[in-house]
Design a protein around this motif. Structure first.
Motif, PDB file in Angstrom:
ATOM      1  N   SER A  29       0.824  -1.214   0.000  1.00 31.37           N
ATOM      2  CA  SER A  29       0.000   0.000   0.000  1.00 31.37           C
ATOM      3  C   SER A  29       0.854   1.259   0.000  1.00 31.37           C
ATOM      4  O   SER A  29       0.556   2.219  -0.718  1.00 31.37           O
ATOM      5  CB  SER A  29      -0.927   0.011   1.218  1.00 31.37           C
ATOM      6  OG  SER A  29      -1.851  -1.042   1.141  1.00 31.37           O
ATOM      7  N   THR A  30       1.915   1.262   0.790  1.00 32.54           N
ATOM      8  CA  THR A  30       2.781   2.447   0.815  1.00 32.54           C
ATOM      9  C   THR A  30       3.520   2.605  -0.507  1.00 32.54           C
ATOM     10  O   THR A  30       3.700   3.719  -0.987  1.00 32.54           O
ATOM     11  CB  THR A  30       3.775   2.397   1.994  1.00 32.54           C
ATOM     12  OG1 THR A  30       4.566   1.210   1.919  1.00 32.54           O
ATOM     13  CG2 THR A  30       3.057   2.442   3.334  1.00 32.54           C
ATOM     14  N   ALA A  31       3.919   1.494  -1.108  1.00 33.66           N
ATOM     15  CA  ALA A  31       4.576   1.573  -2.424  1.00 33.66           C
ATOM     16  C   ALA A  31       3.621   2.138  -3.469  1.00 33.66           C
ATOM     17  O   ALA A  31       4.026   2.956  -4.312  1.00 33.66           O
ATOM     18  CB  ALA A  31       5.077   0.197  -2.844  1.00 33.66           C
ATOM     19  N   MET A  32       2.365   1.738  -3.412  1.00 38.03           N
ATOM     20  CA  MET A  32       1.378   2.263  -4.359  1.00 38.03           C
ATOM     21  C   MET A  32       1.141   3.761  -4.146  1.00 38.03           C
ATOM     22  O   MET A  32       0.972   4.510  -5.116  1.00 38.03           O
ATOM     23  CB  MET A  32       0.066   1.481  -4.238  1.00 38.03           C
ATOM     24  CG  MET A  32       0.173   0.071  -4.787  1.00 38.03           C
ATOM     25  SD  MET A  32      -1.236  -1.005  -4.432  1.00 38.03           S
ATOM     26  CE  MET A  32      -2.578  -0.087  -5.110  1.00 38.03           C
ATOM     27  N   ALA A  33       1.149   4.194  -2.895  1.00 36.63           N
ATOM     28  CA  ALA A  33       0.981   5.625  -2.613  1.00 36.63           C
ATOM     29  C   ALA A  33       2.137   6.424  -3.206  1.00 36.63           C
ATOM     30  O   ALA A  33       1.933   7.493  -3.803  1.00 36.63           O
ATOM     31  CB  ALA A  33       0.884   5.861  -1.105  1.00 36.63           C
ATOM     32  N   VAL A  34       3.343   5.916  -3.077  1.00 37.06           N
ATOM     33  CA  VAL A  34       4.512   6.598  -3.645  1.00 37.06           C
ATOM     34  C   VAL A  34       4.453   6.569  -5.179  1.00 37.06           C
ATOM     35  O   VAL A  34       4.776   7.563  -5.835  1.00 37.06           O
ATOM     36  CB  VAL A  34       5.822   5.976  -3.114  1.00 37.06           C
ATOM     37  CG1 VAL A  34       7.030   6.536  -3.841  1.00 37.06           C
ATOM     38  CG2 VAL A  34       5.950   6.224  -1.610  1.00 37.06           C
ATOM     39  N   GLN A  35       4.016   5.463  -5.749  1.00 36.73           N
ATOM     40  CA  GLN A  35       3.877   5.390  -7.210  1.00 36.73           C
ATOM     41  C   GLN A  35       2.847   6.405  -7.712  1.00 36.73           C
ATOM     42  O   GLN A  35       3.061   7.071  -8.725  1.00 36.73           O
ATOM     43  CB  GLN A  35       3.469   3.979  -7.640  1.00 36.73           C
ATOM     44  CG  GLN A  35       4.578   2.975  -7.528  1.00 36.73           C
ATOM     45  CD  GLN A  35       4.105   1.551  -7.817  1.00 36.73           C
ATOM     46  OE1 GLN A  35       2.924   1.240  -7.719  1.00 36.73           O
ATOM     47  NE2 GLN A  35       5.043   0.684  -8.165  1.00 36.73           N
ATOM     48  N   ASP A  36       1.731   6.508  -6.994  1.00 34.43           N
ATOM     49  CA  ASP A  36       0.710   7.485  -7.381  1.00 34.43           C
ATOM     50  C   ASP A  36       1.244   8.905  -7.276  1.00 34.43           C
ATOM     51  O   ASP A  36       0.978   9.747  -8.141  1.00 34.43           O
ATOM     52  CB  ASP A  36      -0.539   7.331  -6.508  1.00 34.43           C
ATOM     53  CG  ASP A  36      -1.333   6.069  -6.817  1.00 34.43           C
ATOM     54  OD1 ASP A  36      -1.067   5.433  -7.860  1.00 34.43           O
ATOM     55  OD2 ASP A  36      -2.212   5.715  -6.002  1.00 34.43           O
ATOM     56  N   ALA A  37       1.999   9.178  -6.231  1.00 34.61           N
ATOM     57  CA  ALA A  37       2.591  10.509  -6.070  1.00 34.61           C
ATOM     58  C   ALA A  37       3.598  10.786  -7.189  1.00 34.61           C
ATOM     59  O   ALA A  37       3.686  11.923  -7.684  1.00 34.61           O
ATOM     60  CB  ALA A  37       3.274  10.626  -4.702  1.00 34.61           C
TER      61      ALA A  37
END
Length: 116
Positions: free
Chosen positions: A43-51
Motif C-alpha cells: 500500500s505504501t509503495a502504491m501511494a509513492v507510485q501514485d505521487a
C-alpha cells in the motif's frame, strides 16, 4: 455391518504433525503478521507510485504552460505572461512538496509497522 478400517498410526502422526506445524497459534500469528506487513508495504509503495505519477503529470502540464507563456511573453512583451510563468513554477514546487510529504509519510507508516 462391516468393521471400520483402521488407519495406520504413522498416518495419524503425520496429520497431527502437519496440523501442529501449520495451525499452531504461533505459526498462525507469525504468518498473519507477515501478510499484514506485506499488505502495508504494498500500500505504501502504491501511494509513492501514485505521487510519482502526479508529479510527472504536473511537470508535463507546468512545462507546457511555461513554454506557451514564455512564447507569448517574447512575442507580445505583455507582463501578464510573467504571472503564468510564476504560477506554473509554483505548481511544480507544490507537486514536489506533496511528493516529499507522501514519501515521508509512507516511509514512516512502513517503518513503524511491526514486521513480525
Amino acid at each position: 455391518m462391516s468393521e471400520p478400517t483402521k488407519v495406520n498410526a504413522q498416518i495419524i502422526d503425520v496429520i497431527n504433525q502437519t496440523q501442529t506445524a501449520t495451525m499452531s497459534p504461533q505459526v498462525v500469528t507469525t504468518s498473519g503478521a507477515g501478510k499484514a506487513y506485506q499488505a502495508v508495504a504494498q500500500s505504501t509503495a502504491m501511494a509513492v507510485q501514485d505521487a510519482t505519477d502526479t508529479l510527472r503529470n504536473v511537470s508535463t502540464i507546468a512545462t507546457t504552460a511555461i513554454g506557451v507563456a514564455m512564447a507569448q511573453l517574447l512575442a507580445t512583451g505583455d507582463p501578464k505572461y510573467v504571472t503564468a510563468l510564476t504560477q506554473a513554477q509554483g505548481m511544480m514546487t507544490s507537486a514536489a512538496n506533496d511528493f516529499t510529504s507522501i514519501g515521508t509519510a509512507a516511509s514512516t507508516v512502513l517503518n513503524s509497522f511491526p514486521s513480525s
